[in-house]
Scaffold this motif. Structure first.
Motif, PDB file in Angstrom:
ATOM      1  N   ILE A 279     -16.181  17.437  15.819  1.00 37.10           N
ATOM      2  CA  ILE A 279     -17.410  16.916  15.224  1.00 37.10           C
ATOM      3  C   ILE A 279     -18.423  16.524  16.300  1.00 37.10           C
ATOM      4  CG2 ILE A 279     -18.357  15.031  13.812  1.00 37.10           C
ATOM      5  CD1 ILE A 279     -16.838  17.039  12.130  1.00 37.10           C
ATOM      6  N   LEU A 280     -17.974  15.772  17.290  1.00 36.23           N
ATOM      7  CA  LEU A 280     -18.912  15.311  18.322  1.00 36.23           C
ATOM      8  C   LEU A 280     -19.477  16.483  19.129  1.00 36.23           C
ATOM      9  CD1 LEU A 280     -17.340  11.981  19.634  1.00 36.23           C
ATOM     10  CD2 LEU A 280     -19.435  12.279  18.314  1.00 36.23           C
TER      11      LEU A 280
ATOM     12  N   TYR B 144     -16.732  15.328  -0.033  1.00 34.17           N
ATOM     13  CA  TYR B 144     -16.660  14.467   1.158  1.00 34.17           C
ATOM     14  C   TYR B 144     -15.298  13.811   1.267  1.00 34.17           C
ATOM     15  CZ  TYR B 144     -17.178  10.554   4.334  1.00 34.17           C
ATOM     16  OH  TYR B 144     -16.968   9.665   5.360  1.00 34.17           O
ATOM     17  N   MET B 145     -14.855  13.203   0.174  1.00 33.93           N
ATOM     18  CA  MET B 145     -13.619  12.422   0.235  1.00 33.93           C
ATOM     19  C   MET B 145     -12.399  13.296   0.514  1.00 33.93           C
ATOM     20  SD  MET B 145     -14.425   9.233   0.036  1.00 33.93           S
ATOM     21  CE  MET B 145     -13.319   8.051  -0.770  1.00 33.93           C
ATOM     22  N   ASP B 146     -12.439  14.561   0.039  1.00 33.18           N
ATOM     23  CA  ASP B 146     -11.288  15.458   0.204  1.00 33.18           C
ATOM     24  C   ASP B 146     -11.307  16.231   1.526  1.00 33.18           C
ATOM     25  OD1 ASP B 146     -10.494  14.626  -2.249  1.00 33.18           O
ATOM     26  OD2 ASP B 146     -10.934  16.497  -3.302  1.00 33.18           O
ATOM     27  N   PHE B 147     -12.421  16.175   2.235  1.00 31.01           N
ATOM     28  CA  PHE B 147     -12.554  17.034   3.421  1.00 31.01           C
ATOM     29  C   PHE B 147     -11.621  16.602   4.551  1.00 31.01           C
ATOM     30  CE2 PHE B 147     -14.504  18.666   7.306  1.00 31.01           C
ATOM     31  CZ  PHE B 147     -14.652  19.996   6.948  1.00 31.01           C
TER      32      PHE B 147
ATOM     33  N   ASP C 106     -21.698   6.802  18.209  1.00 29.21           N
ATOM     34  CA  ASP C 106     -22.047   8.229  18.212  1.00 29.21           C
ATOM     35  C   ASP C 106     -21.099   8.987  17.298  1.00 29.21           C
ATOM     36  OD1 ASP C 106     -23.545  10.425  19.052  1.00 29.21           O
ATOM     37  OD2 ASP C 106     -22.126  10.917  20.635  1.00 29.21           O
ATOM     38  N   GLY C 107     -21.645   9.808  16.443  1.00 30.68           N
ATOM     39  CA  GLY C 107     -20.818  10.565  15.495  1.00 30.68           C
ATOM     40  C   GLY C 107     -20.991  10.009  14.100  1.00 30.68           C
ATOM     41  N   ALA C 108     -20.886   8.690  13.983  1.00 35.26           N
ATOM     42  CA  ALA C 108     -21.223   8.054  12.710  1.00 35.26           C
ATOM     43  C   ALA C 108     -22.738   8.056  12.572  1.00 35.26           C
ATOM     44  CB  ALA C 108     -20.679   6.634  12.663  1.00 35.26           C
TER      45      ALA C 108
ATOM     46  N   ASP D 147     -16.714   1.181   0.045  1.00 34.94           N
ATOM     47  CA  ASP D 147     -17.729   2.222   0.266  1.00 34.94           C
ATOM     48  C   ASP D 147     -18.727   1.810   1.353  1.00 34.94           C
ATOM     49  OD1 ASP D 147     -19.596   0.531  -0.950  1.00 34.94           O
ATOM     50  OD2 ASP D 147     -19.726   1.704  -2.790  1.00 34.94           O
TER      51      ASP D 147
ATOM     52  N   ALA E 247     -21.643  12.816  11.062  1.00 37.57           N
ATOM     53  CA  ALA E 247     -20.466  13.686  11.077  1.00 37.57           C
ATOM     54  C   ALA E 247     -20.377  14.569   9.841  1.00 37.57           C
ATOM     55  CB  ALA E 247     -19.199  12.843  11.205  1.00 37.57           C
TER      56      ALA E 247
ATOM     57  N   ILE F  61     -13.993   8.862  12.907  1.00 30.85           N
ATOM     58  CA  ILE F  61     -15.334   8.936  13.499  1.00 30.85           C
ATOM     59  C   ILE F  61     -15.838   7.543  13.918  1.00 30.85           C
ATOM     60  CG2 ILE F  61     -16.722   8.776  11.367  1.00 30.85           C
ATOM     61  CD1 ILE F  61     -17.330  11.399  14.040  1.00 30.85           C
ATOM     62  N   PHE F  62     -15.220   6.489  13.383  1.00 30.48           N
ATOM     63  CA  PHE F  62     -15.605   5.125  13.749  1.00 30.48           C
ATOM     64  C   PHE F  62     -14.712   4.540  14.847  1.00 30.48           C
ATOM     65  CE2 PHE F  62     -17.571   5.720   9.658  1.00 30.48           C
ATOM     66  CZ  PHE F  62     -18.812   5.120   9.829  1.00 30.48           C
TER      67      PHE F  62
ATOM     68  N   SER G 194      -8.170   8.902   0.252  1.00 31.35           N
ATOM     69  CA  SER G 194      -8.970   9.635   1.236  1.00 31.35           C
ATOM     70  C   SER G 194      -8.960   8.956   2.601  1.00 31.35           C
ATOM     71  CB  SER G 194     -10.404   9.743   0.735  1.00 31.35           C
ATOM     72  OG  SER G 194     -11.252  10.233   1.754  1.00 31.35           O
TER      73      SER G 194
ATOM     74  N   PHE H  41     -11.391  16.372   8.237  1.00 30.92           N
ATOM     75  CA  PHE H  41     -12.175  16.429   9.465  1.00 30.92           C
ATOM     76  C   PHE H  41     -11.312  16.701  10.698  1.00 30.92           C
ATOM     77  CE2 PHE H  41     -15.235  14.056   6.875  1.00 30.92           C
ATOM     78  CZ  PHE H  41     -16.457  14.522   7.340  1.00 30.92           C
TER      79      PHE H  41
ATOM     80  N   THR I 124     -22.897   9.820   7.084  1.00 28.24           N
ATOM     81  CA  THR I 124     -22.746   9.787   8.537  1.00 28.24           C
ATOM     82  C   THR I 124     -23.292  11.096   9.103  1.00 28.24           C
ATOM     83  OG1 THR I 124     -20.553  10.821   8.510  1.00 28.24           O
ATOM     84  CG2 THR I 124     -20.626   8.416   8.423  1.00 28.24           C
TER      85      THR I 124
ATOM     86  N   LEU J  84     -20.904   4.857   2.568  1.00 26.64           N
ATOM     87  CA  LEU J  84     -20.290   6.188   2.541  1.00 26.64           C
ATOM     88  C   LEU J  84     -20.259   6.726   1.111  1.00 26.64           C
ATOM     89  CD1 LEU J  84     -17.402   5.407   5.045  1.00 26.64           C
ATOM     90  CD2 LEU J  84     -19.407   6.826   5.468  1.00 26.64           C
TER      91      LEU J  84
ATOM     92  N   THR K  76     -18.501   7.650  -1.380  1.00 24.58           N
ATOM     93  CA  THR K  76     -17.109   7.651  -1.853  1.00 24.58           C
ATOM     94  C   THR K  76     -16.950   8.270  -3.241  1.00 24.58           C
ATOM     95  OG1 THR K  76     -17.389   5.385  -2.658  1.00 24.58           O
ATOM     96  CG2 THR K  76     -16.405   5.652  -0.479  1.00 24.58           C
TER      97      THR K  76
ATOM     98  N   ASN L 233     -11.415   9.422   4.593  1.00 26.43           N
ATOM     99  CA  ASN L 233     -12.818   9.473   5.013  1.00 26.43           C
ATOM    100  C   ASN L 233     -13.627   8.233   4.667  1.00 26.43           C
ATOM    101  OD1 ASN L 233     -12.267  11.952   6.088  1.00 26.43           O
ATOM    102  ND2 ASN L 233     -12.941  13.066   4.273  1.00 26.43           N
ATOM    103  N   THR L 234     -12.948   7.177   4.234  1.00 28.47           N
ATOM    104  CA  THR L 234     -13.652   5.917   4.055  1.00 28.47           C
ATOM    105  C   THR L 234     -12.736   4.770   4.490  1.00 28.47           C
ATOM    106  OG1 THR L 234     -15.143   4.659   2.607  1.00 28.47           O
ATOM    107  CG2 THR L 234     -13.046   5.412   1.621  1.00 28.47           C
TER     108      THR L 234
END
Lengths: 235, 235
Positions: free
Chosen positions: B227-228, B217-220, B166-168, A204, B14, A164-165, A106, B222, B12, B210, B212, A108-109
């Protein structure tokens, strides 16, 4: 005590941009948070690669030095190694490796990648220490040293941060490299044709530590600076 | 065990934007990381204010409920309270309060503010729970409930995050409110004329956790989302 789900970060990428480069953590303290990592020294003093608890600095002449406990850093990532094999690669190019990794885990982490193997070509850079008043990241980047080597065996140590980070960390992949001979390395700019095992360690938790005892950092006004723009020019 | 220098964040900001709203931490687990905090429930089920270890939920009807250990959240901030008096204010307006706080403490690290006192006016909102497939943040925001009250005594609980996060997190101030009578509160949209003591707790560490283990979440992906931009429309 050691939690292998945690990526520890001291400082932010953002503070490097205007040159807030005091060493705000010692190597001794940093090594209480892990045995594997990357970073830079006070004043952007070279590129660090920490493997098996040993902190190697690639300085601006390209020399690899072991640094001692009193060495200080404005920015570093470190964690306790607990990698698992993700895949094997043969003669893979950099963009394809990154794409392959993200197809298998992923985005996203936070995670770290370790690839020990042979590289047909590697190009690294190491920044040169400036003294107070420190140079900005853009100025330092302009006078960085670039090194290259063909047919080299070594370790690619990478951290991946979700986009996002970006700004706090290096959004996407951030690669450092160290040769088995401990005679070549630094911040990896590019490589060609890598063969070896790719290992993954997923986190995580990001433990983001800020230098709150450093007055120049705490007093700095970031609001007038295009931090993200400057980062993307220099990284 | 409790470290008052740490701000713990689960999820987050986000992930709320596209509606990744599964409850991925229980209140029981969250309360192992602090006794003071804010958050929202699964599916954006109201606005949480945690004071002295007691988790209050302001639901979309404006009712204040104590939630139990099994209540789950997609996003929360929590810490162990150790506030110190920063200043006293009398009939201060919101923008002036924020300006005053930032003149007295650094904008470059995370901190929490607690202001217990009287407010001549307060306007809050509470979001309404959606079920799977969850609504996006923009859609939820469009159907939020807004509450207001005059001459109310209560606690303003705020977190401040440096803009680079910002965002996180919510860059800048993020205010929640709870009345002393426990009959009014939520995400604070605005207030007028506050009088009371302003307390500060500064952190040197963000412990960013996060979800995890959550597949959505993990598969999304972004990457296709602004997002912002969406956050700034909704927050």
């Amino acid at each position: 005590m050691s939690n292998t789900n945690i990526l520890y970060q001291h400082g932010t990428l953002a503070l490097l941009v205007p040159g807030l480069l005091d060493g705000t953590i010692t190597m001794k303290e940093l090594l209480t948070h892990g045995d594997t990592g990357i970073g830079t020294g006070e004043g952007l003093d070279g590129e660090l690669v920490i493997l098996d608890g040993k902190p190697y600095q690639v300085d601006h002449r390209g020399q690899v030095n072991l640094v001692d406990d009193n060495f200080t850093l404005p920015f570093a990532n470190i964690h306790w190694a607990d990698y698992h094999k993700l895949t094997s690669v043969e003669n893979i190019e950099q963009a394809d490796l990154e794409k392959k990794i993200l197809s298998l885990t992923s985005a996203n982490t936070f995670f770290s990648i370790k690839l020990h193997g042979e590289f047909s070509y590697a190009q690294t850079r190491a920044v040169k220490r400036s003294s107070k008043p420190y140079d900005t990241l853009a100025k330092t980047a302009a006078s960085q040293s670039i090194f290259e080597q063909k047919d080299i065996t070594g370790t690619l140590l990478s951290y991946y941060s979700p986009e996002i980070f970006d700004g706090a960390a290096v959004g996407g992949f951030h690669h450092h490299f160290l040769s088995d001979q401990r005679d070549f390395g630094g911040h990896l700019l590019s490589f060609k044709s890598a063969t070896g095992d790719v290992e993954l360690q997923q986190f995580d938790t990001l433990e983001q530590h800020l230098p709150t005892k450093n007055k120049p950092y705490m007093d700095f006004d970031f609001s007038g600076h295009d931090i993200l723009g400057d980062i993307h020019k220099s990284e």
